[in-house]
Write a protein that holds these residues in place. Structure first.
Motif, short mmCIF file in Angstrom:
data_model
loop_
_atom_site.label_atom_id
_atom_site.label_comp_id
_atom_site.label_asym_id
_atom_site.label_seq_id
_atom_site.Cartn_x
_atom_site.Cartn_y
_atom_site.Cartn_z
N VAL A 246 0.82 -1.21 0.00
CA VAL A 246 0.00 0.00 0.00
C VAL A 246 0.86 1.27 0.00
CG1 VAL A 246 -1.83 -1.17 1.28
CG2 VAL A 246 -0.15 0.20 2.52
N GLY A 247 0.26 2.33 -0.50
CA GLY A 247 0.84 3.66 -0.33
C GLY A 247 -0.20 4.47 0.42
N LEU A 248 0.24 5.32 1.32
CA LEU A 248 -0.72 6.09 2.11
C LEU A 248 -0.32 7.56 2.13
CD1 LEU A 248 -2.94 6.71 4.17
CD2 LEU A 248 -1.59 5.57 5.92
N VAL A 249 -1.24 8.39 1.69
CA VAL A 249 -1.03 9.83 1.79
C VAL A 249 -1.89 10.32 2.94
CG1 VAL A 249 -1.19 12.04 0.63
CG2 VAL A 249 -0.57 9.99 -0.66
N PHE A 250 -1.21 10.77 3.99
CA PHE A 250 -1.92 11.14 5.22
C PHE A 250 -2.68 12.45 5.03
CE2 PHE A 250 1.64 8.54 6.57
CZ PHE A 250 1.05 7.68 7.47
N GLN A 251 -3.61 12.65 5.95
CA GLN A 251 -4.45 13.84 5.85
C GLN A 251 -3.62 15.12 5.97
OE1 GLN A 251 -7.99 15.34 8.55
NE2 GLN A 251 -8.33 13.31 7.78
N ASP A 252 -2.64 15.10 6.88
CA ASP A 252 -1.72 16.24 6.88
C ASP A 252 -0.31 15.74 6.64
OD1 ASP A 252 -2.23 16.73 10.44
OD2 ASP A 252 -1.68 14.99 9.25
N SER A 253 0.49 16.60 6.11
CA SER A 253 1.77 16.19 5.55
C SER A 253 2.64 15.39 6.52
CB SER A 253 2.54 17.43 5.11
OG SER A 253 3.79 17.03 4.60
N ALA A 254 3.29 14.37 5.99
CA ALA A 254 4.22 13.58 6.79
C ALA A 254 5.65 13.90 6.40
CB ALA A 254 3.94 12.10 6.58
N LEU A 255 5.83 14.95 5.60
CA LEU A 255 7.17 15.26 5.10
C LEU A 255 7.94 16.13 6.10
CD1 LEU A 255 5.99 16.18 1.52
CD2 LEU A 255 7.20 14.09 2.17
N ASP A 256 9.25 16.13 5.97
CA ASP A 256 10.11 16.93 6.83
C ASP A 256 10.27 18.30 6.18
OD1 ASP A 256 12.13 18.16 8.25
OD2 ASP A 256 13.17 16.26 8.63
N ARG A 257 9.72 19.31 6.82
CA ARG A 257 9.71 20.65 6.22
C ARG A 257 11.08 21.27 6.14
NH1 ARG A 257 4.57 24.12 7.27
NH2 ARG A 257 3.02 22.61 6.68
N THR A 258 12.01 20.77 6.93
CA THR A 258 13.34 21.38 6.92
C THR A 258 14.24 20.75 5.86
OG1 THR A 258 14.19 19.84 8.56
CG2 THR A 258 13.18 21.85 9.39
N MET A 259 13.73 19.73 5.17
CA MET A 259 14.54 19.11 4.11
C MET A 259 13.96 19.49 2.75
SD MET A 259 15.61 15.38 5.65
CE MET A 259 14.27 14.48 4.98
N THR A 260 14.77 19.31 1.72
CA THR A 260 14.30 19.68 0.39
C THR A 260 13.37 18.59 -0.16
OG1 THR A 260 16.07 18.55 -0.78
CG2 THR A 260 16.52 20.80 -0.07
N VAL A 261 12.70 18.93 -1.26
CA VAL A 261 11.83 17.97 -1.93
C VAL A 261 12.62 16.70 -2.26
CG1 VAL A 261 10.51 17.56 -4.05
CG2 VAL A 261 10.41 19.80 -2.91
N ASP A 262 13.79 16.92 -2.84
CA ASP A 262 14.64 15.81 -3.26
C ASP A 262 15.05 14.94 -2.06
OD1 ASP A 262 16.13 14.68 -5.59
OD2 ASP A 262 17.82 15.04 -4.25
N GLU A 263 15.46 15.60 -0.99
CA GLU A 263 15.89 14.85 0.21
C GLU A 263 14.74 14.05 0.80
OE1 GLU A 263 19.42 17.74 1.98
OE2 GLU A 263 17.33 18.21 2.38
N ASN A 264 13.57 14.69 0.86
CA ASN A 264 12.40 14.00 1.39
C ASN A 264 12.08 12.75 0.57
OD1 ASN A 264 10.64 14.97 3.68
ND2 ASN A 264 11.16 16.92 2.71
N LEU A 265 12.08 12.91 -0.74
CA LEU A 265 11.69 11.79 -1.60
C LEU A 265 12.76 10.69 -1.59
CD1 LEU A 265 9.95 13.64 -4.56
CD2 LEU A 265 8.91 12.42 -2.65
N HIS A 266 14.03 11.09 -1.55
CA HIS A 266 15.08 10.07 -1.46
C HIS A 266 15.00 9.32 -0.14
CE1 HIS A 266 17.61 9.81 -4.97
NE2 HIS A 266 17.43 11.12 -5.16
N PHE A 267 14.69 10.06 0.91
CA PHE A 267 14.55 9.42 2.22
C PHE A 267 13.41 8.40 2.17
CE2 PHE A 267 12.59 9.85 6.62
CZ PHE A 267 13.48 8.98 7.21
N ALA A 268 12.27 8.82 1.64
CA ALA A 268 11.12 7.92 1.56
C ALA A 268 11.44 6.70 0.69
CB ALA A 268 9.91 8.67 1.01
#
Lengths: 260, 309
Positions: B81-103
C-alpha cells in the motif's frame, strides 16, 4: 530491505545534526565551560598539586557529559519526529517498527562519538590529556554513548510530547550527571546519595572512562562497569523496541484531533 | 494468491474505550478501481484507512489487501500500500529531493532506481524546478503534490488518499485530482480515497457513505445521482411548514433547514414557472438545479433533516 531503511533513518539524522553548526559548536563549548569554570572554581578551594589533579579528575567526567547530552538528546528526536508527523513516513514504510528505534539509536551514538572525539582533540591540544589516553578513552566512550542513546530511547518511547523536554532535562539528565561521580569521587558521598549513584547506570560509564586515564581514582572494577553498561544497554534497547512496536504508543499520531 | 479484490473488509470495527469509531464495515473494492469513502469529519474515514494500512489494528472483524490479511504480516501489507496522510508527513526542513530520497530508501529502493522514479514523478507533478527547495518554500498545493509523490514512489498496488485536497484552493484541488487520475491510468493501481468534498468523488467507480462509523451502501456516483432526481428544487420561504405541506404531495417530503427547503423533483418536465406563480408571496427565493453527489449524500444520510457539521 530493512538495512537500506535503517541506513536512511540514520543518514537523515546525521545530516540534520551536522547541518546545525551552532548546535555542534555549543556542544563543544558546554563541556569546556564546565571544565574551566567548575574546574577552576572548585579547584581554587584546593591547593597546589590538588588543584592540578582536580582538572585531570574532571576530564573523563566532562567527556561523559558530552556523550550524555549528545546521545540522549539525539535519541529524543524520536519524540520530535512524532510531534512533527515525520514519524508517519517511517511507520508506513515496509519495515518492522523496532528498526526505526535501532536506527535512531545508532545515529545518536555516532553523533555523540563525533562530539566526544572533537572534545578529546581540544583537550589534547590544550594539554589536559595526552594522545595515548585520548585513544584509550575511545572504547569506553563508545560504550557510554550506546548506554546514553539507549536511555534516551527508553525515555523517548515513553514521552508523548516534547513538552516533557524540560522535565527530562531537570529530572533525568542533570541528576544523572551530578550523581554519577563525574564531578567528585562517589566513595565519600553520604549513604543516601551513594545508593542513587549505584543504581545510576551512567555512573559506570563515567567510571569506565576513568579507568582509561592512568592514576585515576575509580569506584568500581572494569568488569562491573562492562557488565552494567552492556547489560543495561541491551535491556534498554530491547524494551524501547518492544514498546515502540506497540500500537498504543502511536495512537495519538493516528487519532488525536485528526479524526475523520 | 492473486485476488480479484484489492481490498476486502468484513465486519471491520474499531473501538477506543467505549466509543465505537468504526462499526462493522463490509465492503469490497475490485483491483484497479477507484473507491471513495465519503462522510463528514469524525465519521471514521481516517480510522478505516489506518486499519487497512496497519497503522492501527481492528478491534474486531478482518480486512485484506490483495488477498493478504492486514493483521497477518504488517510489513508485507505496508509494501503493497501507499498512504497519503491527511496532513503532511514530510520533513519541512529538508528539500523535496531529500524527502523523496529518504522515503524511497525507506521502501528499500536503491539510489539510482529512486532517482529515476523521482524524476518521473516530479515531471508528472510539474515540480522539477522545485526539486532542491526546502518544503517550507513550497505552496500548500505543491507540498500536497510531494506528499502524493511520496505515497506512490514504490508503485503500490493500492493507494490510500486521506482527504488529499483538504485545505487547498480550487485550482490546486483540480490539479491534485488530475495527478491522481494520471497516476492511476499509468500504473493501474487501485485507489481508496476519503473526502468530505463530495463533488470531488464523482470520478470514482464506486462510493459508499459513512456516518458515525456506520457504512451506508452507495454505488456508482453517476447512477446514484441519476436515481436521486431529475432536479433539486430549493426554496427559501418565511413559512417553510406551510410550503412543505403544500408541495409534499407532489414531490415527496423535503429536507428542511430553517427557512430553506429542498425537494427532489423526479419529473424532468416539471413546470417550475407555474410552480413559482402558485406559491406567490410565500417565496423569498427559488432555484432548481441538477442534483450532485452532495444531494445523494444528504438524502441518504440525514433522514430528512439537514444536520451535517
Amino acid at each position: 530491505m530493512s538495512l537500506l531503511a535503517v541506513k536512511a533513518v540514520m543518514y537523515r539524522e546525521l545530516s540534520k545534526t551536522f547541518r546545525q553548526r551552532g548546535r555542534l559548536l555549543s556542544s563543544l563549548v558546554r563541556p569546556l565551560i564546565w571544565l574551566l569554570v567548575i574546574g577552576s572554581g572548585v579547584g581554587s578551594m584546593l591547593t597546589g598539586t590538588q588543584q592540578e589533579g582536580y582538572l585531570q579528575f574532571l576530564v573523563p567526567g566532562i567527556v561523559a557529559m558530552t556523550l550524555l547530552f549528545a546521545a540522549l538528546l539525539s535519541a529524543l528526536t524520536l519524540v520530535y519526529d512524532k510531534e512533527f508527523g515525520v514519524m508517519r513516513m517511517m511507520m508506513i514504510a515496509p519495515i518492522a517498527h523496532g528498526w526505526i528505534v535501532v536506527a535512531k539509536l545508532i545515529a545518536a551514538t555516532i553523533i555523540a562519538m563525533v562530539q566526544a572525539i572533537m572534545l578529546l582533540v581540544i583537550l589534547v591540544l590544550i594539554g589536559l590529556l595526552d594522545w595515548q589516553s585520548a585513544l584509550l578513552l575511545l572504547p569506553p566512550a563508545l560504550l557510554t554513548a550506546l548506554l546514553c542513546a539507549s536511555m534516551g530511547g527508553l525515555i523517548a518511547v515513553w514521552s508523548k510530547t516534547l513538552d516533557n523536554f524540560a522535565v527530562i532535562m531537570n529530572f533525568v539528565i542533570f541528576p544523572m550527571f551530578f550523581l554519577s561521580g563525574a564531578l567528585y569521587p562517589v566513595t565519600q558521598l553520604p549513604d543516601m546519595l551513594r545508593y542513587v549513584v549505584l543504581v545510576n547506570p551512567f555512573s559506570y560509564g563515567v567510571d569506565l572512562l576513568k579507568h582509561s586515564i592512568p592514576g585515576s581514582q575509580t569506584d568500581f572494577s572494569i568488569i562491573t562497569d562492562l557488565t552494567v553498561l552492556i547489560g543495561f544497554t541491551i535491556a534498554a534497547i530491547l524494551i524501547a523496541c518492544w514498546r515502540f512496536s506497540r500500537e498504543s504508543v502511536h495512537e495519538p499520531l493516528f487519532r488525536g484531533g485528526k479524526k475523520g | 494468491m492473486v485476488s480479484e479484490f484489492a481490498i476486502q473488509s468484513h465486519g471491520l470495527t474499531k473501538q477506543y474505550g467505549q466509543a465505537v469509531v468504526v462499526n462493522d464495515l463490509n465492503f469490497q473494492v475490485k483491483a484497479g478501481e477507484c473507491y471513495g469513502l465519503l462522510g463528514p469529519n469524525g465519521a471514521g474515514k481516517s480510522t478505516t484507512i489506518h486499519m487497512l494500512t496497519t497503522m492501527t489494528s481492528p478491534t474486531s472483524g478482518e480486512a485484506s489487501i490483495c488477498g493478504e490479511s492486514v493483521t497477518g504480516n504488517p510489513v508485507l501489507i505496508r509494501s503493497l500500500v501507499g498512504l497519503v496522510f491527511q496532513d503532511s508527513a514530510l520533513d519541512r526542513t529538508m528539500t523535496v529531493d531529500e524527502n523523496l530520497h529518504f522515503a524511497a530508501a525507506l521502501y528499500g529502493m536503491k539510489k539510482q532506481q529512486a532517482s529515476e522514479r523521482i524524476d518521473e514523478l516530479l515531471a508528472v507533478f510539474n515540480l522539477e524546478k522545485k526539486r532542491h527547495l526546502k518544503l517550507l518554500a513550497l505552496s500548500g498545493g505543491q507540498r500536497r503534490a510531494v506528499d502524493i509523490a511520496r505515497g506512490v514512489l514504490h508503485k503500490p498496488q493500492v493507494l490510500f488518499l486521506d482527504e488529499p485536497t483538504i485545505g487547498l484552493d480550487l485550482p490546486n484541488r483540480r490539479a491534485i485530482w488530475r495527478f491522481v487520475e494520471q497516476l492511476r491510468r499509468e500504473q493501474g493501481m487501485t485507489v481508496f480515497l476519503t473526502t468530505h468534498y463530495l463533488e470531488e468523488a464523482v470520478a470514482c467507480d464506486q462510493v459508499d457513505f459513512i456516518q458515525q462509523g456506520k457504512l451506508k451502501k452507495g454505488g456508482k456516483p453517476t447512477s446514484l445521482i441519476r436515481d436521486l432526481a431529475a432536479f433539486i428544487l430549493e426554496l427559501d420561504c418565511a413559512d417553510s411548514e406551510a410550503v412543505a405541506a403544500q408541495l409534499t404531495p407532489q414531490f415527496g417530503p423535503p429536507l428542511i433547514e430553517d427557512q430553506h427547503l429542498s425537494f427532489r423533483v423526479a419529473d424532468a418536465d416539471t413546470d417550475f414557472t407555474a410552480l413559482q406563480k402558485s406559491l406567490g408571496d410565500l417565496l423569498n427565493a427559488m432555484q432548481w438545479r441538477r442534483p450532485n453527489l452532495n444531494d445523494v449524500y444528504l438524502w441518504s444520510m440525514t433522514h430528512h433533516k439537514v444536520g451535517v457539521q
